[in-house]
Design an enzyme around this catalytic site. Structure first.
Site, PDB file in Angstrom:
ATOM      1  N   ARG A  42      86.035 -20.857  42.730  1.00  0.00           N
ATOM      2  CA  ARG A  42      84.720 -20.298  42.424  1.00  0.00           C
ATOM      3  C   ARG A  42      83.718 -20.716  43.488  1.00  0.00           C
ATOM      4  O   ARG A  42      83.511 -21.896  43.731  1.00  0.00           O
ATOM      5  CB  ARG A  42      84.224 -20.765  41.044  1.00  0.00           C
ATOM      6  CG  ARG A  42      82.922 -20.074  40.634  1.00  0.00           C
ATOM      7  CD  ARG A  42      82.557 -20.396  39.198  1.00  0.00           C
ATOM      8  NE  ARG A  42      81.947 -21.712  39.067  1.00  0.00           N
ATOM      9  CZ  ARG A  42      81.576 -22.245  37.899  1.00  0.00           C
ATOM     10  NH1 ARG A  42      81.808 -21.591  36.767  1.00  0.00           N
ATOM     11  NH2 ARG A  42      81.029 -23.435  37.860  1.00  0.00           N
ATOM     12  N   SER A 111      85.205 -14.427  30.521  1.00  0.00           N
ATOM     13  CA  SER A 111      84.253 -15.361  29.933  1.00  0.00           C
ATOM     14  C   SER A 111      83.622 -14.751  28.685  1.00  0.00           C
ATOM     15  O   SER A 111      83.212 -13.590  28.688  1.00  0.00           O
ATOM     16  CB  SER A 111      83.141 -15.699  30.939  1.00  0.00           C
ATOM     17  OG  SER A 111      83.652 -16.457  32.021  1.00  0.00           O
ATOM     18  N   LYS A 140      76.591 -24.291  37.032  1.00  0.00           N
ATOM     19  CA  LYS A 140      76.431 -22.853  36.770  1.00  0.00           C
ATOM     20  C   LYS A 140      75.054 -22.658  36.135  1.00  0.00           C
ATOM     21  O   LYS A 140      74.835 -23.024  34.980  1.00  0.00           O
ATOM     22  CB  LYS A 140      77.536 -22.341  35.846  1.00  0.00           C
ATOM     23  CG  LYS A 140      77.627 -20.818  35.758  1.00  0.00           C
ATOM     24  CD  LYS A 140      78.878 -20.408  34.980  1.00  0.00           C
ATOM     25  CE  LYS A 140      79.112 -18.893  35.015  1.00  0.00           C
ATOM     26  NZ  LYS A 140      78.094 -18.147  34.266  1.00  0.00           N
TER      27      LYS A 140
END
Length: 216
Positions: A42, A111, A140
């Protein structure tokens, strides 16, 4: 590569800043030696080209380990790098599109931050759900309000397919995550931000002991 629940047990999500001290490949390699069972690449700020290069390097490092490599959000990078799958957010490429482009053996994660997300998930196409954010996290900054362990249990109770918890989780939460009904725990800073990722991963794996309520 068909996903099995055991591959979600200790799910590492990489972070470019936290991995910078040791290096991405070195961090991932050490974490896998410590017991990590799945790796998600990520990097929200990278270009697709940069993600492809990074994914190819990580894929090479993981060769022979049996640990799947998944790219976050970027379907084009996942296709080009030939990784094991892609993890999608609610606003990313449709799961059906990802399945069509990656093929039947690819791993597709989604998600889910609310009961509505879980109920709307196309489980004929998606292989696993990422549930959270459980606790606030600095890695995040665009997530909805955290749901806590009670909220996690609610989401996990709505789904039978494999699911992994994410969001501000440390080794102290591992047993509670399993008890909530998840198959595993996804972490970022609990491994990437540690001076010894291998030891950090090993500590997390020791904490992942079966508890009442764990899916089998």
């Amino acid at each position: 590569m068909a996903l099995i629940r055991a591959q979600l047990r200790l799910y590492l999500v990489t972070d470019p800043l936290l991995c910078a001290r040791m290096g991405l490949i070195e961090t991932v390699t050490a974490a896998v030696q410590g017991g990590v069972t799945c790796v998600q690449l990520r990097d929200k700020s990278a270009t697709t080209h940069a993600r492809i290069d990074a994914a190819r390097a990580v894929k090479s490092a993981l060769a022979g380990s049996g640990v799947p490599l998944i790219i976050n959000d970027d379907l084009d990078a996942a296709v080009a790098a030939g990784v094991d799958g892609v993890h999608l957010g609610q606003g990313d490429a449709q799961a059906a599109t990802a399945r069509a482009r990656l093929g039947p053996e690819a791993i597709i994660g989604l998600s889910c931050e609310s009961p509505q997300d879980v109920r709307a998930a196309d489980m004929a196409t998606v292989d696993y759900l990422g549930l959270g954010t459980v606790f606030p996290t600095a890695t995040k900054d665009d997530h909805k309000p955290s749901i806590g362990l009670d909220g996690l249990a609610t989401l996990a109770g709505l789904t039978d397919p494999p699911c992994v918890a994410i969001g501000g989780l440390k080794h102290a939460h591992a047993g509670a995550v399993l008890a909530a009904g998840c198959d595993g725990i996804a972490v970022v800073s609990a491994i990437c931000g540690q001076p010894d990722p291998e030891t950090a991963a090993r500590t997390l794996m020791r904490a992942m002991t079966p508890t009442t309520g764990e899916k089998t």
